[in-house]
Design a protein around this motif. Structure first.
Motif, PDB file in Angstrom:
ATOM      1  N   TRP A 145       0.952  -1.181  -0.031  1.00 28.48           N
ATOM      2  CA  TRP A 145       0.018  -0.042  -0.159  1.00 28.48           C
ATOM      3  C   TRP A 145       0.728   1.216   0.055  1.00 28.48           C
ATOM      4  O   TRP A 145       0.441   2.221  -0.673  1.00 28.48           O
ATOM      5  CB  TRP A 145      -0.874  -0.026   1.297  1.00 28.48           C
ATOM      6  CG  TRP A 145      -1.898   1.058   1.140  1.00 28.48           C
ATOM      7  CD1 TRP A 145      -1.813   2.343   1.949  1.00 28.48           C
ATOM      8  CD2 TRP A 145      -3.264   1.083   0.859  1.00 28.48           C
ATOM      9  NE1 TRP A 145      -2.608   2.979   1.793  1.00 28.48           N
ATOM     10  CE2 TRP A 145      -3.704   2.486   1.373  1.00 28.48           C
ATOM     11  CE3 TRP A 145      -4.049   0.155   0.051  1.00 28.48           C
ATOM     12  CZ2 TRP A 145      -4.865   2.891   1.022  1.00 28.48           C
ATOM     13  CZ3 TRP A 145      -5.254   0.701  -0.135  1.00 28.48           C
ATOM     14  CH2 TRP A 145      -5.711   1.914   0.260  1.00 28.48           C
ATOM     15  N   GLY A 146       1.591   1.248   0.841  1.00 28.54           N
ATOM     16  CA  GLY A 146       2.505   2.469   1.057  1.00 28.54           C
ATOM     17  C   GLY A 146       3.954   2.766   0.229  1.00 28.54           C
ATOM     18  O   GLY A 146       4.546   3.517   0.183  1.00 28.54           O
ATOM     19  N   ASN A 182       2.984   8.753  13.010  1.00 26.57           N
ATOM     20  CA  ASN A 182       1.947   7.935  13.637  1.00 26.57           C
ATOM     21  C   ASN A 182       2.017   7.481  15.066  1.00 26.57           C
ATOM     22  O   ASN A 182       1.593   8.033  15.907  1.00 26.57           O
ATOM     23  CB  ASN A 182       1.619   6.666  12.789  1.00 26.57           C
ATOM     24  CG  ASN A 182       0.995   6.762  11.698  1.00 26.57           C
ATOM     25  OD1 ASN A 182       0.048   7.789  11.425  1.00 26.57           O
ATOM     26  ND2 ASN A 182       0.692   5.739  10.681  1.00 26.57           N
ATOM     27  N   CYS A 194       1.424   1.747  10.531  1.00 27.56           N
ATOM     28  CA  CYS A 194       0.074   1.321   9.417  1.00 27.56           C
ATOM     29  C   CYS A 194       0.502   2.062   8.215  1.00 27.56           C
ATOM     30  O   CYS A 194       1.252   3.023   8.241  1.00 27.56           O
ATOM     31  CB  CYS A 194      -1.260   2.060  10.035  1.00 27.56           C
ATOM     32  SG  CYS A 194      -1.970   1.136  11.381  1.00 27.56           S
ATOM     33  N   TYR A 203      -0.888   4.011   6.187  1.00 25.76           N
ATOM     34  CA  TYR A 203      -1.757   5.284   6.186  1.00 25.76           C
ATOM     35  C   TYR A 203      -1.793   6.151   7.711  1.00 25.76           C
ATOM     36  O   TYR A 203      -1.331   5.451   8.507  1.00 25.76           O
ATOM     37  CB  TYR A 203      -3.095   4.838   5.875  1.00 25.76           C
ATOM     38  CG  TYR A 203      -3.833   3.813   6.963  1.00 25.76           C
ATOM     39  CD1 TYR A 203      -3.969   4.052   8.067  1.00 25.76           C
ATOM     40  CD2 TYR A 203      -3.798   2.360   6.470  1.00 25.76           C
ATOM     41  CE1 TYR A 203      -4.588   3.087   9.106  1.00 25.76           C
ATOM     42  CE2 TYR A 203      -4.158   1.512   7.358  1.00 25.76           C
ATOM     43  CZ  TYR A 203      -4.621   1.690   8.516  1.00 25.76           C
ATOM     44  OH  TYR A 203      -5.051   0.731   9.227  1.00 25.76           O
ATOM     45  N   SER A 210       2.074  16.241   5.067  1.00 27.51           N
ATOM     46  CA  SER A 210       0.870  16.060   3.947  1.00 27.51           C
ATOM     47  C   SER A 210       1.024  16.990   2.774  1.00 27.51           C
ATOM     48  O   SER A 210       0.709  16.407   1.574  1.00 27.51           O
ATOM     49  CB  SER A 210      -0.407  16.779   5.043  1.00 27.51           C
ATOM     50  OG  SER A 210      -0.529  15.895   5.874  1.00 27.51           O
ATOM     51  N   LEU A 233      -5.338   7.933  -0.647  1.00 29.72           N
ATOM     52  CA  LEU A 233      -5.321   6.978   0.228  1.00 29.72           C
ATOM     53  C   LEU A 233      -4.662   7.145   1.494  1.00 29.72           C
ATOM     54  O   LEU A 233      -5.063   6.636   2.517  1.00 29.72           O
ATOM     55  CB  LEU A 233      -4.845   5.762  -0.730  1.00 29.72           C
ATOM     56  CG  LEU A 233      -5.285   5.607  -2.078  1.00 29.72           C
ATOM     57  CD1 LEU A 233      -4.520   4.492  -2.705  1.00 29.72           C
ATOM     58  CD2 LEU A 233      -6.744   5.179  -1.736  1.00 29.72           C
ATOM     59  N   LEU A 234      -3.602   7.746   1.807  1.00 30.34           N
ATOM     60  CA  LEU A 234      -2.763   7.805   2.783  1.00 30.34           C
ATOM     61  C   LEU A 234      -3.367   8.798   3.711  1.00 30.34           C
ATOM     62  O   LEU A 234      -3.140   8.675   5.204  1.00 30.34           O
ATOM     63  CB  LEU A 234      -1.183   8.002   2.557  1.00 30.34           C
ATOM     64  CG  LEU A 234      -0.648   7.263   1.588  1.00 30.34           C
ATOM     65  CD1 LEU A 234       0.709   7.719   1.561  1.00 30.34           C
ATOM     66  CD2 LEU A 234      -0.498   5.725   2.367  1.00 30.34           C
ATOM     67  N   LYS A 242      -7.540   9.674  13.015  1.00 33.55           N
ATOM     68  CA  LYS A 242      -8.362   9.228  11.995  1.00 33.55           C
ATOM     69  C   LYS A 242      -9.439   8.326  12.193  1.00 33.55           C
ATOM     70  O   LYS A 242      -9.144   7.580  13.083  1.00 33.55           O
ATOM     71  CB  LYS A 242      -7.671   8.383  10.754  1.00 33.55           C
ATOM     72  CG  LYS A 242      -8.038   7.735   9.612  1.00 33.55           C
ATOM     73  CD  LYS A 242      -8.441   8.954   8.493  1.00 33.55           C
ATOM     74  CE  LYS A 242      -7.113   9.729   8.031  1.00 33.55           C
ATOM     75  NZ  LYS A 242      -6.087   8.629   7.114  1.00 33.55           N
ATOM     76  N   LEU A 261      -7.224  -0.123   6.045  1.00 33.31           N
ATOM     77  CA  LEU A 261      -6.991  -0.153   4.346  1.00 33.31           C
ATOM     78  C   LEU A 261      -8.582  -0.125   3.755  1.00 33.31           C
ATOM     79  O   LEU A 261      -8.822   0.693   2.870  1.00 33.31           O
ATOM     80  CB  LEU A 261      -6.250  -1.292   3.898  1.00 33.31           C
ATOM     81  CG  LEU A 261      -4.792  -1.504   4.404  1.00 33.31           C
ATOM     82  CD1 LEU A 261      -4.045  -2.372   3.503  1.00 33.31           C
ATOM     83  CD2 LEU A 261      -4.198   0.064   4.074  1.00 33.31           C
ATOM     84  N   ALA A 302     -10.155   3.132   4.411  1.00 31.82           N
ATOM     85  CA  ALA A 302      -9.476   4.280   3.495  1.00 31.82           C
ATOM     86  C   ALA A 302     -10.066   3.898   2.198  1.00 31.82           C
ATOM     87  O   ALA A 302     -10.266   5.015   1.369  1.00 31.82           O
ATOM     88  CB  ALA A 302      -8.122   4.175   3.638  1.00 31.82           C
TER      89      ALA A 302
END
Length: 217
Positions: free
Chosen positions: A9-10, A27, A75, A77, A122, A135-136, A169, A200, A203
């Motif tokens: 994913w990342g 995080n 994670c 995200y 960001s 997505l993140l 989140k 995930l 998200a």
């Protein structure tokens, strides 16, 4: 969604290895910031909150060891949020810098320090690619494009006013946070992977171009 999605994913088109480590570090810092806000508050999941943070979430994070927080933080995200899902808010905010005044709600220097790092991260992610920011970070497509147009001094100018919006989140999704924190506390690797996968899915399926829905257990 398969378990392999965790490692993919990342990476690749979303974040480089260094970028993913920066996300994990943010995080971890966020979880530590949240844990410090546990004392002296009733542990209701929805109700009393601290800087828009459910008090029960802070209470669950407080007893975690450093290692457990590090595990939970990995994670792919962001676990923090600054109203990134709210495209109407950011549309107005990023087109109207001068009249915005500091809220009467004050925040401490630790909060501002974290928000400064989170905003620059960001901004960097948004400049690197639209999909990654969606997505993140949970940004809408419009908010990604607005962030990409910011200058360095404008990112800095956001810190004081946006610090009051720092929260977790999916902050009202007790099932997600209970599962993630519980697995990290037990050092349950399989449970932690399942919790990360559920994030995930959240998200992927939350509509990015609409106000975020209220997720409750």
């Amino acid at each position: 969604m398969s378990d392999a999605a965790i490692s993919d994913w990342g990476r690749g088109s979303l974040l480089s290895g260094e970028g993913l480590e920066s996300l994990h570090d943010l995080n971890y810092q966020f979880l530590s910031w949240a844990a410090e806000r546990a004392g002296g508050y009733s542990l209701d999941w929805i109700g009393a909150d601290i800087n828009c943070l459910p008090a029960k979430l802070a209470g669950l994070l407080a007893p975690l060891s450093r290692g457990a927080r590090e595990s939970a933080a990995r994670c792919p995200y962001a676990l923090f949020d600054l109203r990134f899902h709210d495209r109407n808010y950011w549309y107005q905010r990023l087109r109207n810098f001068s009249p915005w005044r500091v809220s009467e709600r004050s925040v401490d220097s630790d909060t501002e320090d974290f928000v400064r790092l989170a905003l620059f991260f960001s901004w960097h992610v948004a400049c690197g690619g639209q999909l990654a920011a969606q997505l993140l970070l949970g940004m809408s497509e419009a908010t990604v494009n607005d962030f990409r147009r910011l200058r360095v001094n404008e990112v800095t100018a956001l810190v004081v006013t946006e610090s009051i919006h720092l929260t977790a989140k999916w902050s009202q999704c007790g099932v997600y946070w209970n599962t993630l924190i519980g697995a990290a506390a037990r050092r349950d690797a399989c449970g932690l992977r399942r919790a990360q996968l559920s994030g995930l899915q959240l998200a992927a399926f939350v509509k990015l171009d609409e106000p975020q829905i209220s997720l409750q257990p």
